[in-house]
Write a protein that holds these residues in place. Structure first.
Motif, PDB file in Angstrom:
ATOM      1  N   MET A 122      31.433  75.751  59.236  1.00  0.00           N
ATOM      2  CA  MET A 122      32.330  74.687  58.824  1.00  0.00           C
ATOM      3  C   MET A 122      32.197  73.516  59.790  1.00  0.00           C
ATOM      4  O   MET A 122      32.117  73.694  60.989  1.00  0.00           O
ATOM      5  CB  MET A 122      33.756  75.215  58.805  1.00  0.00           C
ATOM      6  N   VAL A 123      32.197  72.335  59.250  1.00  0.00           N
ATOM      7  CA  VAL A 123      32.053  71.138  60.069  1.00  0.00           C
ATOM      8  C   VAL A 123      33.432  70.591  60.422  1.00  0.00           C
ATOM      9  O   VAL A 123      34.393  70.760  59.684  1.00  0.00           O
ATOM     10  CB  VAL A 123      31.208  70.071  59.335  1.00  0.00           C
ATOM     11  N   SER A 124      33.507  69.964  61.586  1.00  0.00           N
ATOM     12  CA  SER A 124      34.765  69.359  61.982  1.00  0.00           C
ATOM     13  C   SER A 124      35.105  68.204  61.052  1.00  0.00           C
ATOM     14  O   SER A 124      34.237  67.655  60.365  1.00  0.00           O
ATOM     15  CB  SER A 124      34.682  68.881  63.434  1.00  0.00           C
ATOM     16  N   LYS A 125      36.360  67.828  61.035  1.00  0.00           N
ATOM     17  CA  LYS A 125      36.839  66.760  60.161  1.00  0.00           C
ATOM     18  C   LYS A 125      36.071  65.474  60.445  1.00  0.00           C
ATOM     19  O   LYS A 125      35.859  65.093  61.585  1.00  0.00           O
ATOM     20  CB  LYS A 125      38.327  66.536  60.394  1.00  0.00           C
ATOM     21  N   ARG A 126      35.667  64.796  59.385  1.00  0.00           N
ATOM     22  CA  ARG A 126      34.990  63.511  59.511  1.00  0.00           C
ATOM     23  C   ARG A 126      36.043  62.430  59.764  1.00  0.00           C
ATOM     24  O   ARG A 126      37.085  62.414  59.121  1.00  0.00           O
ATOM     25  CB  ARG A 126      34.208  63.157  58.243  1.00  0.00           C
TER      26      ARG A 126
ATOM     27  N   SER B  99      35.253  59.020  59.820  1.00  0.00           N
ATOM     28  CA  SER B  99      34.705  57.720  59.447  1.00  0.00           C
ATOM     29  C   SER B  99      35.649  56.843  58.627  1.00  0.00           C
ATOM     30  O   SER B  99      35.485  55.628  58.602  1.00  0.00           O
ATOM     31  CB  SER B  99      33.388  57.899  58.695  1.00  0.00           C
ATOM     32  N   ARG B 100      36.634  57.398  57.985  1.00  0.00           N
ATOM     33  CA  ARG B 100      37.565  56.607  57.168  1.00  0.00           C
ATOM     34  C   ARG B 100      38.854  56.254  57.918  1.00  0.00           C
ATOM     35  O   ARG B 100      39.705  55.555  57.386  1.00  0.00           O
ATOM     36  CB  ARG B 100      37.918  57.353  55.882  1.00  0.00           C
ATOM     37  N   GLU B 101      38.991  56.737  59.147  1.00  0.00           N
ATOM     38  CA  GLU B 101      40.198  56.457  59.911  1.00  0.00           C
ATOM     39  C   GLU B 101      40.063  55.143  60.670  1.00  0.00           C
ATOM     40  O   GLU B 101      38.957  54.666  60.927  1.00  0.00           O
ATOM     41  CB  GLU B 101      40.482  57.618  60.863  1.00  0.00           C
ATOM     42  N   ALA B 102      41.196  54.560  61.038  1.00  0.00           N
ATOM     43  CA  ALA B 102      41.213  53.285  61.756  1.00  0.00           C
ATOM     44  C   ALA B 102      40.380  53.384  63.032  1.00  0.00           C
ATOM     45  O   ALA B 102      40.452  54.369  63.758  1.00  0.00           O
ATOM     46  CB  ALA B 102      42.651  52.898  62.097  1.00  0.00           C
ATOM     47  N   GLY B 103      39.579  52.349  63.260  1.00  0.00           N
ATOM     48  CA  GLY B 103      38.752  52.308  64.468  1.00  0.00           C
ATOM     49  C   GLY B 103      37.437  53.046  64.354  1.00  0.00           C
ATOM     50  O   GLY B 103      36.676  53.114  65.309  1.00  0.00           O
ATOM     51  N   HIS B 104      37.149  53.602  63.190  1.00  0.00           N
ATOM     52  CA  HIS B 104      35.906  54.345  62.966  1.00  0.00           C
ATOM     53  C   HIS B 104      35.122  53.699  61.830  1.00  0.00           C
ATOM     54  O   HIS B 104      35.692  53.053  60.964  1.00  0.00           O
ATOM     55  CB  HIS B 104      36.203  55.807  62.618  1.00  0.00           C
ATOM     56  N   ARG B 105      33.814  53.907  61.859  1.00  0.00           N
ATOM     57  CA  ARG B 105      32.944  53.426  60.785  1.00  0.00           C
ATOM     58  C   ARG B 105      32.047  54.563  60.342  1.00  0.00           C
ATOM     59  O   ARG B 105      31.588  55.362  61.152  1.00  0.00           O
ATOM     60  CB  ARG B 105      32.093  52.255  61.279  1.00  0.00           C
ATOM     61  N   ARG B 106      31.786  54.610  59.042  1.00  0.00           N
ATOM     62  CA  ARG B 106      30.932  55.659  58.493  1.00  0.00           C
ATOM     63  C   ARG B 106      29.505  55.469  59.002  1.00  0.00           C
ATOM     64  O   ARG B 106      28.964  54.364  59.007  1.00  0.00           O
ATOM     65  CB  ARG B 106      30.952  55.611  56.971  1.00  0.00           C
TER      66      ARG B 106
ATOM     67  N   GLU C 278      28.089  67.696  64.268  1.00  0.00           N
ATOM     68  CA  GLU C 278      29.323  68.272  64.807  1.00  0.00           C
ATOM     69  C   GLU C 278      29.890  67.407  65.940  1.00  0.00           C
ATOM     70  O   GLU C 278      31.102  67.216  66.036  1.00  0.00           O
ATOM     71  CB  GLU C 278      29.073  69.696  65.298  1.00  0.00           C
ATOM     72  N   GLU C 279      29.026  66.878  66.785  1.00  0.00           N
ATOM     73  CA  GLU C 279      29.470  66.078  67.936  1.00  0.00           C
ATOM     74  C   GLU C 279      29.979  64.700  67.535  1.00  0.00           C
ATOM     75  O   GLU C 279      30.899  64.180  68.145  1.00  0.00           O
ATOM     76  CB  GLU C 279      28.321  65.914  68.936  1.00  0.00           C
ATOM     77  N   ASP C 280      29.351  64.077  66.543  1.00  0.00           N
ATOM     78  CA  ASP C 280      29.716  62.722  66.135  1.00  0.00           C
ATOM     79  C   ASP C 280      30.429  62.795  64.790  1.00  0.00           C
ATOM     80  O   ASP C 280      29.802  62.854  63.740  1.00  0.00           O
ATOM     81  CB  ASP C 280      28.474  61.836  66.046  1.00  0.00           C
ATOM     82  N   GLN C 281      31.748  62.774  64.830  1.00  0.00           N
ATOM     83  CA  GLN C 281      32.550  62.965  63.633  1.00  0.00           C
ATOM     84  C   GLN C 281      32.549  61.760  62.692  1.00  0.00           C
ATOM     85  O   GLN C 281      33.158  61.799  61.637  1.00  0.00           O
ATOM     86  CB  GLN C 281      33.976  63.338  64.016  1.00  0.00           C
ATOM     87  N   ASP C 282      31.846  60.690  63.063  1.00  0.00           N
ATOM     88  CA  ASP C 282      31.707  59.547  62.170  1.00  0.00           C
ATOM     89  C   ASP C 282      30.482  59.668  61.271  1.00  0.00           C
ATOM     90  O   ASP C 282      30.344  58.914  60.307  1.00  0.00           O
ATOM     91  CB  ASP C 282      31.616  58.247  62.971  1.00  0.00           C
ATOM     92  N   ILE C 283      29.570  60.596  61.574  1.00  0.00           N
ATOM     93  CA  ILE C 283      28.399  60.790  60.713  1.00  0.00           C
ATOM     94  C   ILE C 283      28.867  61.447  59.418  1.00  0.00           C
ATOM     95  O   ILE C 283      29.416  62.542  59.428  1.00  0.00           O
ATOM     96  CB  ILE C 283      27.313  61.641  61.401  1.00  0.00           C
ATOM     97  N   ALA C 284      28.657  60.727  58.305  1.00  0.00           N
ATOM     98  CA  ALA C 284      29.163  61.188  57.018  1.00  0.00           C
ATOM     99  C   ALA C 284      28.077  61.466  55.998  1.00  0.00           C
ATOM    100  O   ALA C 284      28.306  62.182  55.024  1.00  0.00           O
ATOM    101  CB  ALA C 284      30.144  60.160  56.442  1.00  0.00           C
ATOM    102  N   ILE C 285      26.882  60.888  56.189  1.00  0.00           N
ATOM    103  CA  ILE C 285      25.788  61.048  55.221  1.00  0.00           C
ATOM    104  C   ILE C 285      24.485  61.271  55.985  1.00  0.00           C
ATOM    105  O   ILE C 285      24.161  60.506  56.894  1.00  0.00           O
ATOM    106  CB  ILE C 285      25.613  59.792  54.336  1.00  0.00           C
ATOM    107  N   LEU C 286      23.739  62.294  55.604  1.00  0.00           N
ATOM    108  CA  LEU C 286      22.397  62.527  56.128  1.00  0.00           C
ATOM    109  C   LEU C 286      21.416  62.020  55.084  1.00  0.00           C
ATOM    110  O   LEU C 286      21.497  62.409  53.913  1.00  0.00           O
ATOM    111  CB  LEU C 286      22.173  64.020  56.391  1.00  0.00           C
TER     112      LEU C 286
ATOM    113  N   ALA D 185      21.362  74.091  54.965  1.00  0.00           N
ATOM    114  CA  ALA D 185      22.725  73.947  54.457  1.00  0.00           C
ATOM    115  C   ALA D 185      23.557  73.005  55.324  1.00  0.00           C
ATOM    116  O   ALA D 185      24.501  73.412  55.977  1.00  0.00           O
ATOM    117  CB  ALA D 185      23.397  75.308  54.327  1.00  0.00           C
ATOM    118  N   PHE D 186      23.203  71.745  55.337  1.00  0.00           N
ATOM    119  CA  PHE D 186      23.911  70.763  56.154  1.00  0.00           C
ATOM    120  C   PHE D 186      25.354  70.627  55.675  1.00  0.00           C
ATOM    121  O   PHE D 186      25.632  70.679  54.482  1.00  0.00           O
ATOM    122  CB  PHE D 186      23.177  69.421  56.115  1.00  0.00           C
ATOM    123  N   PRO D 187      26.286  70.417  56.613  1.00  0.00           N
ATOM    124  CA  PRO D 187      27.717  70.413  56.279  1.00  0.00           C
ATOM    125  C   PRO D 187      28.251  69.073  55.781  1.00  0.00           C
ATOM    126  O   PRO D 187      29.458  68.920  55.636  1.00  0.00           O
ATOM    127  CB  PRO D 187      28.355  70.783  57.618  1.00  0.00           C
TER     128      PRO D 187
END
Length: 163
Positions: free
Chosen positions: A1-5, A7-14, A110-118, A142-144
Motif C-alpha cells: 500500500m502506498v502512502s497518501k498522495r 499533490s492535491r493539498e495546499a502547498g503541494h503540486r502533482r 513512497e518517499e515523495d508523496q506528491d508523485i501522482a503519475i508514473l 504493480a506500481f501503487p
C-alpha cells in the motif's frame, strides 16, 4: 500500500515521474510527462536508476565504475532536463538512485508523496515494449499509482494534443 498522495493539498503540486534510461522510447515518456506537467501546473521528476550489478569487481575498479555510472546518469539527466527547459520552460527535479529499477521507483514514490503519475513509454520494436512496461503488464512491478504508457511512435504534435 502506498502512502497518501499529497499533490492535491495546499502547498503541494502533482508530480509526474519519468524514468531515464538508455532505451530510445524514454524520450517520448519525458516529452509527454513534461507537457502534462506544464499543462496542469505540475512538476516533472526525472529518475535515473543505476543497476548495481555492474559494480561486482575489485574495490578500486568498483569505485571507478561507480563514478563513471554516476557521471553517465548525470549526463543523461542533464540532457533531458535541457530539452525540457527549452521545449516547455519548466525546471525538472533530477534524481539518481542505485538499485533495481522497479524497487527504486517504488521507494521514490513512497518517499515523495506528491508523485501522482508514473509515465512510461512503450517501445515499438520487435523486442517488445521495454522492461518497465513489460513488468507493469506482467504485474511484476504493480506500481501503487496510476501508470501512463506512451507509444514510442507518437509525434511531438500528437503528444501535445494528448497531454
Amino acid at each position: 500500500m502506498v502512502s497518501k498522495r499529497l499533490s492535491r493539498e495546499a502547498g503541494h503540486r502533482r508530480k509526474f515521474l519519468a524514468i531515464i534510461d538508455d532505451t530510445p522510447e524514454c524520450e517520448r515518456a519525458v516529452a509527454y510527462a513534461s507537457k502534462r506537467a506544464q499543462h496542469t501546473n505540475g512538476v516533472l521528476v526525472l529518475l535515473y536508476v543505476i543497476e548495481p550489478d555492474d559494480f561486482q569487481h575489485w574495490l578500486g575498479v568498483e569505485k571507478i565504475m561507480r563514478e563513471e555510472a554516476n557521471a553517465t546518469a548525470r549526463g543523461a539527466l542533464d540532457g533531458h532536463a535541457n530539452k525540457v527547459r527549452q521545449s516547455v520552460g519548466i525546471e525538472p527535479e533530477l534524481v539518481v538512485r542505485e538499485g533495481k529499477p522497479t524497487d527504486e521507483i517504488h521507494k521514490l514514490i513512497e518517499e515523495d508523496q506528491d508523485i501522482a503519475i508514473l509515465v512510461l513509454a512503450a517501445g515499438a520494436g520487435k523486442e517488445g515494449p521495454g522492461p518497465l512496461v513489460s513488468a507493469v503488464a506482467g504485474r511484476a512491478a504493480a506500481f501503487p499509482i496510476p501508470v501512463t504508457v506512451v507509444p514510442q511512435n507518437l509525434s511531438d504534435e500528437e503528444i501535445d494534443s494528448l497531454a
